[in-house]
Write a protein that holds these residues in place. Structure first.
Motif, PDB file in Angstrom:
ATOM      1  N   CYS A 228      53.399  40.621  31.999  1.00 16.60           N
ATOM      2  CA  CYS A 228      54.778  40.795  31.553  1.00 16.60           C
ATOM      3  C   CYS A 228      54.952  40.289  30.133  1.00 16.60           C
ATOM      4  O   CYS A 228      55.667  40.875  29.320  1.00 16.60           O
ATOM      5  CB  CYS A 228      55.733  40.039  32.479  1.00 16.60           C
TER       6      CYS A 228
ATOM      7  N   TYR B  97      60.661  51.052  33.389  1.00 17.85           N
ATOM      8  CA  TYR B  97      61.850  51.477  32.649  1.00 17.85           C
ATOM      9  C   TYR B  97      62.948  51.943  33.609  1.00 17.85           C
ATOM     10  O   TYR B  97      64.143  51.741  33.338  1.00 17.85           O
ATOM     11  CB  TYR B  97      61.498  52.591  31.666  1.00 17.85           C
TER      12      TYR B  97
ATOM     13  N   ILE C  92      65.057  49.054  34.575  1.00 20.09           N
ATOM     14  CA  ILE C  92      66.139  48.688  33.645  1.00 20.09           C
ATOM     15  C   ILE C  92      67.385  49.509  33.949  1.00 20.09           C
ATOM     16  O   ILE C  92      68.508  48.990  33.963  1.00 20.09           O
ATOM     17  CB  ILE C  92      65.682  48.911  32.193  1.00 20.09           C
TER      18      ILE C  92
ATOM     19  N   LEU D 110      68.902  48.128  37.077  1.00 15.43           N
ATOM     20  CA  LEU D 110      69.581  46.851  36.814  1.00 15.43           C
ATOM     21  C   LEU D 110      70.969  47.073  36.235  1.00 15.43           C
ATOM     22  O   LEU D 110      71.945  46.461  36.677  1.00 15.43           O
ATOM     23  CB  LEU D 110      68.733  46.017  35.857  1.00 15.43           C
TER      24      LEU D 110
ATOM     25  N   TRP E  32      56.890  43.415  29.273  1.00 15.43           N
ATOM     26  CA  TRP E  32      57.982  43.712  30.193  1.00 15.43           C
ATOM     27  C   TRP E  32      58.959  42.559  30.343  1.00 15.43           C
ATOM     28  O   TRP E  32      60.176  42.777  30.421  1.00 15.43           O
ATOM     29  CB  TRP E  32      57.411  44.119  31.553  1.00 15.43           C
TER      30      TRP E  32
ATOM     31  N   LYS F 168      61.207  42.609  27.362  1.00 15.68           N
ATOM     32  CA  LYS F 168      62.134  43.753  27.381  1.00 15.68           C
ATOM     33  C   LYS F 168      63.312  43.481  28.303  1.00 15.68           C
ATOM     34  O   LYS F 168      64.475  43.728  27.945  1.00 15.68           O
ATOM     35  CB  LYS F 168      61.394  45.020  27.814  1.00 15.68           C
ATOM     36  N   TYR F 169      63.009  42.990  29.490  1.00 13.67           N
ATOM     37  CA  TYR F 169      64.094  42.710  30.434  1.00 13.67           C
ATOM     38  C   TYR F 169      64.994  41.593  29.920  1.00 13.67           C
ATOM     39  O   TYR F 169      66.230  41.658  30.060  1.00 13.67           O
ATOM     40  CB  TYR F 169      63.518  42.350  31.806  1.00 13.67           C
TER      41      TYR F 169
END
Length: 451
Positions: free
Chosen positions: A11, A37, A40, A43, A127, A130-131
């Protein structure tokens, strides 16, 4: 513990192995990236849905530091105005940074040809960052996005949402063809019981179509100004019959022998849903679900939204997104659009050297391997563009295609635009499906990929 540490390393780092590499079966990096993706997108949708559940926003107001009384007090008094918490405006603020994230990723990934490109690790790794960036951006948007931005944001959303609807129609037509072709192949080569499944599902779909149109007549034509609704429902029924007849015509069957009633029933059922969702967003008295009025309080108006069309629209959108991410067909619309999965993506992969992996995977060590050294499996840039316009579409679905005017930011008013967007989309969907049936017969020397 080893699984957790390995996943966290993936991650944080730039390796194209994803956060699930040591915990899940062997998969291609191109597949795991698209799944992450999609997370996301999920989420963003979950946050928007949870905050709109009646009573949740009231409970959140009791948490110290969450909201501030009055809209224009300093941010230090709370992240968001208590009046905005749980409203359609709040959904706009959640979706804005996610759309911006996918837009920037689309720009960054232009002309990436293989995983050897210096930008490829940005697509397939980091990752955790990004999150965290997306979550931080959502919090910043909730705290700092001005209310006046809602109206231009809505105009932009309408434009891109219509584009997404067209692409969604293409992918649904592709799904209908692929479903029917796959089950027919199984019936011919494996077990005739697959044919029973085809008969069951197209029968179920046609029963649902008949029931749906009858209910539309019953509930949405009882007002005085019901001429438009009656005309739209009648046209929808005629088009349902038309595409069903066309799909089994001898000329169509000659050039596309796997065309049948299952595809036409899927398309007709989806178009009937579009008509229903359009009527459900109609602000006129012909809509029995429209309990909003200008005299209601802001928060109450937002919570009186029609939840059923919203949930169905969200479910269809995520199905289309996941279909484009995980489907296995290599000769279809989604592949040509640049978002389709490579052969075998849905079922995983063998992990052999011939498949792009290495032989040590066969020793039972699951991992995610790079299958894009010689070329990308899908267009990175277009993939993010697809997700960006999907965010716009979901934002409008989550807010019932809200008419965000500068003088009525949280009125919860519906827009007539939504009604016509849905009606027009259903007609376009019928036209696209009819073209997939007629094109092979009209141009027999061309390969259309779905026949």
């Amino acid at each position: 513990m080893g699984c957790l540490i390995s996943s966290m390393a993936c991650c944080i780092g730039s390796a194209a192995c994803g956060c699930i590499s040591s915990c899940c079966p062997t998969m291609r990096s191109s597949t795991t990236s698209r799944i992450m993706y999609s997370g996301i997108l999920l989420l963003m949708t979950a946050i928007s849905l949870i905050i709109r559940i009646p009573g949740i926003s009231e409970q959140m107001k009791k948490i110290p530091g969450i909201c501030k009384e009055g809209k224009y007090q300093p941010i230090t008094g709370g992240l968001v105005s208590c009046e905005d918490l749980g409203t359609y405006l709040f959904v706009y603020k959640v979706c804005f940074p996610v759309a911006l994230f996918f837009f920037l990723m689309s720009i960054i990934m232009i002309e990436v040809r293989s995983s050897k490109d210096i930008r490829a690790p940005i697509q397939n790794g980091f990752w955790l960052w990004k999150y965290l960036i997306v979550i931080a951006a959502i919090i910043g948007s909730i705290a700092g996005m001005p209310d006046s931005f809602a109206y231009p944001w809505m105009i932009i959303a309408y434009i891109f949402a219509f584009i997404f609807i067209i692409i969604q129609l293409l992918l649904l037509v592709d799904f209908a063809h692929t479903w029917n072709e796959t089950w027919l192949d199984n019936a011919e080569n494996k077990d005739r019981s697959w044919m029973c499944g085809i008969v069951f599902f197209f029968s179920f779909n046609f029963v649902a179509i008949i029931a749906g149109n009858v209910l539309l007549y019953v509930f949405y034509t009882s007002c005085d100004s019901n001429g438009l609704n009656i005309a739209v429902i009648t046209i929808n029924i005629i088009l349902c019959i038309l595409v069903s007849v066309v799909s089994i015509l001898p000329g169509v069957q000659e050039h596309n022998p796997k065309s049948g009633l299952l595809q036409s029933s899927v398309i007709s059922l989806y178009c009937t849903y579009l008509i229903w969702s359009g009527f459900a967003a109609d602000p006129s008295g012909c809509n029995p679900l429209n309990t909003n009025s200008t005299t209601e309080s802001d928060t109450a108006a937002d919570h009186n939204s029609n939840i059923a069309p919203t949930l169905v629209g969200i479910a269809i959108t995520f199905f289309v997104v996941l279909w484009s991410v995980l489907q296995t067909s290599s000769s279809n619309y989604s592949q040509k659009l640049g978002v389709g999965g490579e052969e075998g993506a849905l079922l995983g992969c063998t992990g052999t050297s011939a498949d792009g992996g290495s032989d040590d995977i066969e020793d039972g060590k699951p991992r995610v391997y790079d299958n894009e050294e010689d070329g990308v499996a899908y267009s990175y840039s277009f993939f993010h563009f697809m997700f960006m316009i999907a965010v716009f579409y979901l934002m409008l679905v989550l807010t019932d295609w809200w008419n965000a005017t500068t003088d009525s930011l949280v009125s919860g008013a519906f827009s007539k635009t939504s009604l016509w967007v849905k009606i027009t989309s259903s007609w376009i969907c019928y036209a696209i499906y009819c073209w997939t049936l007629a094109a092979p017969a009209m141009f027999p020397d061309r390969d259309f990929g779905y026949a």
